[in-house]
Design a protein around this motif. Structure first.
Motif, PDB file in Angstrom:
ATOM      1  N   GLN A  60       0.840  -1.205   0.000  1.00 49.13           N
ATOM      2  CA  GLN A  60       0.000   0.000   0.000  1.00 49.13           C
ATOM      3  C   GLN A  60       0.878   1.259   0.000  1.00 49.13           C
ATOM      4  O   GLN A  60       0.581   2.224  -0.692  1.00 49.13           O
ATOM      5  N   TRP A  61       1.957   1.231   0.770  1.00 50.56           N
ATOM      6  CA  TRP A  61       2.860   2.378   0.847  1.00 50.56           C
ATOM      7  C   TRP A  61       3.444   2.695  -0.526  1.00 50.56           C
ATOM      8  O   TRP A  61       3.467   3.841  -0.956  1.00 50.56           O
ATOM      9  N   ASN A  62       3.929   1.672  -1.230  1.00 55.32           N
ATOM     10  CA  ASN A  62       4.527   1.914  -2.531  1.00 55.32           C
ATOM     11  C   ASN A  62       3.494   2.243  -3.600  1.00 55.32           C
ATOM     12  O   ASN A  62       3.777   3.008  -4.524  1.00 55.32           O
ATOM     13  N   THR A  63       2.299   1.689  -3.477  1.00 56.20           N
ATOM     14  CA  THR A  63       1.236   2.015  -4.437  1.00 56.20           C
ATOM     15  C   THR A  63       0.850   3.481  -4.313  1.00 56.20           C
ATOM     16  O   THR A  63       0.712   4.185  -5.310  1.00 56.20           O
ATOM     17  N   TRP A  64       0.676   3.939  -3.101  1.00 54.04           N
ATOM     18  CA  TRP A  64       0.230   5.312  -2.853  1.00 54.04           C
ATOM     19  C   TRP A  64       1.360   6.151  -2.253  1.00 54.04           C
ATOM     20  O   TRP A  64       1.141   6.994  -1.394  1.00 54.04           O
ATOM     21  N   HIS A  65       2.557   5.935  -2.721  1.00 52.84           N
ATOM     22  CA  HIS A  65       3.738   6.649  -2.241  1.00 52.84           C
ATOM     23  C   HIS A  65       3.528   8.162  -2.380  1.00 52.84           C
ATOM     24  O   HIS A  65       2.953   8.635  -3.362  1.00 52.84           O
ATOM     25  N   PRO A  66       3.969   8.948  -1.383  1.00 53.20           N
ATOM     26  CA  PRO A  66       3.778  10.406  -1.464  1.00 53.20           C
ATOM     27  C   PRO A  66       4.313  11.026  -2.765  1.00 53.20           C
ATOM     28  O   PRO A  66       3.677  11.926  -3.324  1.00 53.20           O
ATOM     29  N   ALA A  67       5.439  10.547  -3.260  1.00 51.98           N
ATOM     30  CA  ALA A  67       5.981  11.106  -4.504  1.00 51.98           C
ATOM     31  C   ALA A  67       5.042  10.821  -5.678  1.00 51.98           C
ATOM     32  O   ALA A  67       4.877  11.666  -6.576  1.00 51.98           O
ATOM     33  N   THR A  68       4.424   9.673  -5.666  1.00 51.40           N
ATOM     34  CA  THR A  68       3.473   9.322  -6.726  1.00 51.40           C
ATOM     35  C   THR A  68       2.239  10.220  -6.642  1.00 51.40           C
ATOM     36  O   THR A  68       1.780  10.753  -7.654  1.00 51.40           O
ATOM     37  N   LEU A  69       1.706  10.386  -5.430  1.00 55.10           N
ATOM     38  CA  LEU A  69       0.539  11.250  -5.251  1.00 55.10           C
ATOM     39  C   LEU A  69       0.854  12.689  -5.651  1.00 55.10           C
ATOM     40  O   LEU A  69       0.036  13.366  -6.293  1.00 55.10           O
ATOM     41  N   PHE A  70       2.055  13.154  -5.310  1.00 62.82           N
ATOM     42  CA  PHE A  70       2.468  14.507  -5.673  1.00 62.82           C
ATOM     43  C   PHE A  70       2.558  14.637  -7.192  1.00 62.82           C
ATOM     44  O   PHE A  70       2.118  15.638  -7.774  1.00 62.82           O
ATOM     45  N   HIS A  71       3.098  13.628  -7.849  1.00 64.98           N
ATOM     46  CA  HIS A  71       3.200  13.622  -9.315  1.00 64.98           C
ATOM     47  C   HIS A  71       1.807  13.762  -9.942  1.00 64.98           C
ATOM     48  O   HIS A  71       1.601  14.563 -10.854  1.00 64.98           O
ATOM     49  N   TYR A  72       0.853  12.989  -9.445  1.00 60.25           N
ATOM     50  CA  TYR A  72      -0.500  13.057  -9.988  1.00 60.25           C
ATOM     51  C   TYR A  72      -1.174  14.387  -9.660  1.00 60.25           C
ATOM     52  O   TYR A  72      -1.940  14.914 -10.466  1.00 60.25           O
ATOM     53  N   ALA A  73      -0.886  14.946  -8.493  1.00 55.66           N
ATOM     54  CA  ALA A  73      -1.439  16.256  -8.139  1.00 55.66           C
ATOM     55  C   ALA A  73      -0.916  17.324  -9.101  1.00 55.66           C
ATOM     56  O   ALA A  73      -1.682  18.190  -9.554  1.00 55.66           O
ATOM     57  N   LEU A  74       0.370  17.284  -9.429  1.00 61.44           N
ATOM     58  CA  LEU A  74       0.940  18.228 -10.406  1.00 61.44           C
ATOM     59  C   LEU A  74       0.303  18.040 -11.781  1.00 61.44           C
ATOM     60  O   LEU A  74       0.033  19.010 -12.497  1.00 61.44           O
ATOM     61  N   HIS A  75       0.069  16.816 -12.151  1.00 64.41           N
ATOM     62  CA  HIS A  75      -0.558  16.468 -13.421  1.00 64.41           C
ATOM     63  C   HIS A  75      -1.946  17.122 -13.513  1.00 64.41           C
ATOM     64  O   HIS A  75      -2.277  17.774 -14.504  1.00 64.41           O
ATOM     65  N   ILE A  76      -2.720  16.982 -12.450  1.00 60.79           N
ATOM     66  CA  ILE A  76      -4.069  17.547 -12.422  1.00 60.79           C
ATOM     67  C   ILE A  76      -4.006  19.075 -12.349  1.00 60.79           C
ATOM     68  O   ILE A  76      -4.767  19.769 -13.026  1.00 60.79           O
ATOM     69  N   ALA A  77      -3.074  19.609 -11.553  1.00 65.75           N
ATOM     70  CA  ALA A  77      -2.930  21.063 -11.431  1.00 65.75           C
ATOM     71  C   ALA A  77      -2.553  21.699 -12.762  1.00 65.75           C
ATOM     72  O   ALA A  77      -2.891  22.861 -13.018  1.00 65.75           O
ATOM     73  N   ALA A  78      -1.877  20.936 -13.627  1.00 65.12           N
ATOM     74  CA  ALA A  78      -1.488  21.445 -14.950  1.00 65.12           C
ATOM     75  C   ALA A  78      -2.660  21.380 -15.926  1.00 65.12           C
ATOM     76  O   ALA A  78      -2.505  21.698 -17.106  1.00 65.12           O
ATOM     77  N   GLY A  79      -3.822  20.969 -15.432  1.00 64.11           N
ATOM     78  CA  GLY A  79      -5.011  20.937 -16.270  1.00 64.11           C
ATOM     79  C   GLY A  79      -5.189  19.649 -17.052  1.00 64.11           C
ATOM     80  O   GLY A  79      -6.060  19.565 -17.917  1.00 64.11           O
ATOM     81  N   LYS A  80      -4.379  18.655 -16.736  1.00 66.70           N
ATOM     82  CA  LYS A  80      -4.506  17.374 -17.433  1.00 66.70           C
ATOM     83  C   LYS A  80      -5.568  16.530 -16.743  1.00 66.70           C
ATOM     84  O   LYS A  80      -5.759  16.621 -15.537  1.00 66.70           O
ATOM     85  N   LYS A  81      -6.235  15.734 -17.539  1.00 69.80           N
ATOM     86  CA  LYS A  81      -7.313  14.905 -17.019  1.00 69.80           C
ATOM     87  C   LYS A  81      -6.759  13.753 -16.186  1.00 69.80           C
ATOM     88  O   LYS A  81      -5.789  13.112 -16.563  1.00 69.80           O
ATOM     89  N   ALA A  82      -7.395  13.522 -15.065  1.00 72.14           N
ATOM     90  CA  ALA A  82      -6.997  12.407 -14.207  1.00 72.14           C
ATOM     91  C   ALA A  82      -7.424  11.103 -14.866  1.00 72.14           C
ATOM     92  O   ALA A  82      -8.506  11.008 -15.433  1.00 72.14           O
ATOM     93  N   TYR A  83      -6.545  10.124 -14.801  1.00 70.15           N
ATOM     94  CA  TYR A  83      -6.834   8.811 -15.367  1.00 70.15           C
ATOM     95  C   TYR A  83      -7.487   7.941 -14.306  1.00 70.15           C
ATOM     96  O   TYR A  83      -6.961   7.807 -13.207  1.00 70.15           O
ATOM     97  N   LYS A  84      -8.622   7.378 -14.627  1.00 71.36           N
ATOM     98  CA  LYS A  84      -9.297   6.478 -13.695  1.00 71.36           C
ATOM     99  C   LYS A  84      -8.851   5.054 -14.002  1.00 71.36           C
ATOM    100  O   LYS A  84      -9.181   4.498 -15.045  1.00 71.36           O
ATOM    101  N   ALA A  85      -8.088   4.504 -13.087  1.00 70.80           N
ATOM    102  CA  ALA A  85      -7.561   3.150 -13.287  1.00 70.80           C
ATOM    103  C   ALA A  85      -8.692   2.129 -13.273  1.00 70.80           C
ATOM    104  O   ALA A  85      -9.576   2.190 -12.431  1.00 70.80           O
ATOM    105  N   ARG A  86      -8.616   1.216 -14.235  1.00 78.52           N
ATOM    106  CA  ARG A  86      -9.582   0.116 -14.280  1.00 78.52           C
ATOM    107  C   ARG A  86      -8.897  -1.211 -14.006  1.00 78.52           C
ATOM    108  O   ARG A  86      -9.520  -2.250 -14.035  1.00 78.52           O
ATOM    109  N   GLU A  87      -7.603  -1.135 -13.781  1.00 80.23           N
ATOM    110  CA  GLU A  87      -6.845  -2.353 -13.530  1.00 80.23           C
ATOM    111  C   GLU A  87      -6.334  -2.344 -12.096  1.00 80.23           C
ATOM    112  O   GLU A  87      -6.572  -1.404 -11.356  1.00 80.23           O
TER     113      GLU A  87
END
Length: 135
Positions: A60-87
Motif C-alpha cells: 500500500q505504501w509503494n502504491t500510494w507513495h507520497p511522490a506518486t501522489l504529488f506527481h499526480y497532483a501536479l498532473h491535475i494542477a497542470a489541467g490534465k485529465k486524471a486517469y481512472k484506473a480500471r486495472e
C-alpha cells in the motif's frame, strides 16, 4: 518518443506489456498516440508474463507513495485529465531488455509508479551486452 532514434540505432525494439483487456488498451493508445510500439496484452486473469519477470504486488505504501501522489497532483494542477484506473493499481511494473534469443540483459522491477530507469541506463546495458558479444 524522445530517444526513439538512439534506441533504434542500438538495435532495440520496444514493446509495452500490459495486463489490460483489449478495450482498455485501445483507450490507452488513444490517450498516448506518441507510443507507436507493439502492445503485448495479458488480459489480467493469469498475469503469466508479469510472473515470469518476477513482478508481484506493491505494498500500500509503494502504491500510494507520497511522490506518486504529488506527481499526480501536479498532473491535475497542470489541467490534465486524471486517469481512472480500471486495472489492479497494486500490480508492480518493470522495464526489461530481452535479446532475440530470450536472454534478459537488463531488468528493473519498479518499487512504485515513478521508479523507472533512464533511457541512458537501458542503453548502457545494450552497449555492454554488445561489447561482450563481440569478444
Amino acid at each position: 518518443m524522445q530517444h526513439k532514434a538512439e534506441l533504434a540505432a542500438a538495435g532495440v525494439s520496444i514493446h509495452i506489456v500490459a495486463f489490460w483487456p483489449e478495450k482498455n488498451a485501445t483507450e490507452w493508445r488513444e490517450r498516448h498516440p506518441e507510443f507507436v510500439v507493439p502492445l503485448l496484452l495479458d488480459d489480467g486473469t493469469t498475469l503469466e508474463l508479469y510472473q515470469a519477470f518476477g513482478l508481484g504486488k506493491l505494498s500500500q505504501w509503494n502504491t500510494w507513495h507520497p511522490a506518486t501522489l504529488f506527481h499526480y497532483a501536479l498532473h491535475i494542477a497542470a489541467g490534465k485529465k486524471a486517469y481512472k484506473a480500471r486495472e489492479d493499481v497494486e500490480q508492480s511494473g518493470g522495464n526489461f531488455i530481452v535479446t532475440k534469443e530470450g536472454e534478459t540483459i537488463f531488468h528493473k522491477r519498479c518499487a512504485n509508479a515513478l521508479d523507472r530507469p533512464t533511457v541512458s541506463e537501458m542503453l548502457r546495458a545494450v552497449h555492454d551486452f554488445d561489447k561482450q558479444a563481440c569478444r
